[in-house]
Scaffold this active site. Structure first.
Site, PDB file in Angstrom:
ATOM      1  N   ASP A 261      35.964  42.030  50.434  1.00  0.00           N
ATOM      2  CA  ASP A 261      37.573  42.436  49.865  1.00  0.00           C
ATOM      3  C   ASP A 261      38.526  42.360  50.757  1.00  0.00           C
ATOM      4  O   ASP A 261      38.635  43.656  51.474  1.00  0.00           O
ATOM      5  CB  ASP A 261      37.223  43.696  49.432  1.00  0.00           C
ATOM      6  CG  ASP A 261      38.434  43.987  48.307  1.00  0.00           C
ATOM      7  OD1 ASP A 261      39.658  43.506  48.345  1.00  0.00           O
ATOM      8  OD2 ASP A 261      38.620  45.161  46.676  1.00  0.00           O
TER       9      ASP A 261
ATOM     10  N   HIS B 223      41.387  34.476  41.210  1.00  0.00           N
ATOM     11  CA  HIS B 223      42.125  36.154  42.197  1.00  0.00           C
ATOM     12  C   HIS B 223      42.369  35.423  43.546  1.00  0.00           C
ATOM     13  O   HIS B 223      43.592  35.748  43.828  1.00  0.00           O
ATOM     14  CB  HIS B 223      40.569  36.817  42.018  1.00  0.00           C
ATOM     15  CG  HIS B 223      42.210  38.252  42.097  1.00  0.00           C
ATOM     16  ND1 HIS B 223      42.542  39.050  42.007  1.00  0.00           N
ATOM     17  CD2 HIS B 223      42.038  38.838  43.210  1.00  0.00           C
ATOM     18  CE1 HIS B 223      43.249  39.925  42.234  1.00  0.00           C
ATOM     19  NE2 HIS B 223      42.759  39.709  43.497  1.00  0.00           N
TER      20      HIS B 223
END
Length: 444
Positions: A240, A352
């Site tokens: 991330d 995403h």
């Protein structure tokens, strides 16, 4: 949760900004030296521990405790500082009857305490000794002002247009009691006790001037926990932070920090539109959006690995884009047009990572510097865990808002997360020697 996260990346283990290593040693050398020394001393101790008397010589701080971030500077610490292992977010509301004068005195106290603690010194005469044995441990303390602060202190004309309330999003399930606030403080450190010590000192310094509105606690992987510097993972197990802007980028300051108005220096007064970031007192500052995003981990973990990767658009193992081949890495450019043998997009249209790309949002970019959180389990045994989303930008209307609107319309990840709290704060530039944070606003 846009795909631009975590300030440190594999190619940028040493980030310029407020963080500094002890003189003469880089962060990388410190980590390497500490690891090697630990192995040698551990072996020697096992053989000779009972034969030798304890040494009275002081043990030098490890690289973890010795890292120090600077309080004074062009920008406040905690924005470009490398990710820390422990974080506390806390919002305050001014007490009834507290105005500009009392708020200035509070920020003066807070700034002095932050400066002391970040240098590894006691908070003052009332220090609790919680961190007595520790070094600075990369401690940072960052201060911001909420929309309501300005009306309560008679500074309404100085409130930036960029601080107007965020729009509503369909995915919001916001708890108003855990959102917004007059004042916001971010605390980060690589040691849990050092972070708590700072939190307690800030709370005590508030005295009768301000009361706690909400507090949230978070964590990240500790520095040195991996064999080599790498992008962090979130509680979904995903790498991330791959596309986070870096201070070395030519347009980094333009995207993240409010510029100084031409010819105005850092003083002066007057309001400014969202295009310039705000009034002169916000020069070299930034706007932070804080969101408590709960991850529905039970539902997520029931998905197959293939489905999880399609939701994100990247491989879970190494963060490489699904459009890359076997030799692709986390930093391999994503091919948004690549299709498989059946003509299906390899990176799904609602993935995403596709939706959050700056080139899919008119160039919108922000520095994401989050903490994970776990606050136990609800009555059904479901984990109350997720991400304390923290993002920085020169203008939230050109950073966070367009990306979140896009996510709100069709992000595959949205069914596995829930936005439960939100806040937007103006974080002024750093304090110069002899100044306190916010002085140009409160005494301008």
């Amino acid at each position: 949760m846009p795909d631009q996260s975590n300030q440190a990346t594999p190619s940028d283990p040493e980030i310029p900004g407020n963080a500094t290593a002890p003189e003469g040693l880089s962060r990388r050398r410190l980590l390497g030296t500490a690891g090697a020394t630990g192995l040698v001393l551990g072996a020697a101790g096992a053989a000779a521990g009972y034969a030798a008397a304890p040494s009275s010589a002081a043990t030098p701080l490890t690289s973890l405790g010795g890292e120090q971030a600077m309080f004074h500077g062009k920008h406040q610490p905690g924005i470009t500082t490398p990710m820390q292992a422990r974080g506390h977010l806390i919002a305050f509301d001014l007490a009834a009857g507290v105005g500009r004068k009392e708020a200035a005195a509070l920020l003066r106290r807070w700034s002095d305490t932050a400066r002391r603690l970040m240098a590894g010194e006691p908070a003052g005469t009332r220090d609790t000794d919680v961190a007595r044995d520790a070094g600075p441990s990369s401690l940072t303390v960052t201060f911001g002002f909420g929309h309501s602060f300005f009306g309560r202190t008679g500074l309404g004309e100085q409130r930036p247009v960029a601080l107007d309330p965020l729009p509503d999003f369909s995915s919001d399930h916001l708890d108003k009691n855990r959102s917004n606030g007059d004042l916001w403080v971010q605390i980060g450190a690589d040691d849990a006790l050092v972070a708590f010590h700072a939190l307690r000192a800030i709370q005590r310094d508030a005295g009768t001037a301000a009361r706690i509105r909400w507090q949230m606690n978070g964590f990240n992987r500790s520095p040195g926990a991996t064999a080599h510097p790498m992008t962090a993972r979130n509680l979904m197990g995903q790498v991330d932070g791959t596309r986070n802007p870096k201070p070395a980028d030519a347009d980094f300051d333009k995207r993240i920090f409010v510029p100084e108005a031409p010819g105005s220096g850092t003083g002066g007064s007057g309001t400014g539109g969202s295009g310039t970031g705000g009034p002169a007192w916000m020069a070299n500052g930034s706007y932070v959006v804080v969101r408590r995003i709960r991850m529905l981990l039970d539902d997520w973990e029931d998905l197959s690995l293939k489905t999880q990767e399609e939701v994100i658009g990247r491989r879970k193992s190494d963060g490489a884009p699904l459009s890359g081949g076997s030799g692709a890495t986390e930093t391999t450019e994503m091919d948004l047009e690549k299709t498989d043998a059946a003509g299906k997009l390899v990176v799904p249209i609602n993935a995403h990572a596709r939706i959050t790309r700056p080139d899919q949002n008119g160039g919108a970019a922000m520095v994401r510097r989050p903490f994970s959180y776990h606050d136990g389990f609800d009555a059904d045994g479901v984990p109350d865990a997720g991400l304390l989303f923290i993002c920085w930008q020169a203008d939230p209307l050109r950073g966070f808002v367009p990306v979140q609107r896009k996510l709100d319309r069709g992000d595959a990840l949205s069914q596995f997360i829930r936005h439960e709290a939100s806040g937007l704060f103006a974080v002024p530039g750093g304090a110069s020697e002899g100044e306190y944070v916010g002085q140009r606003l409160l005494e301008g």
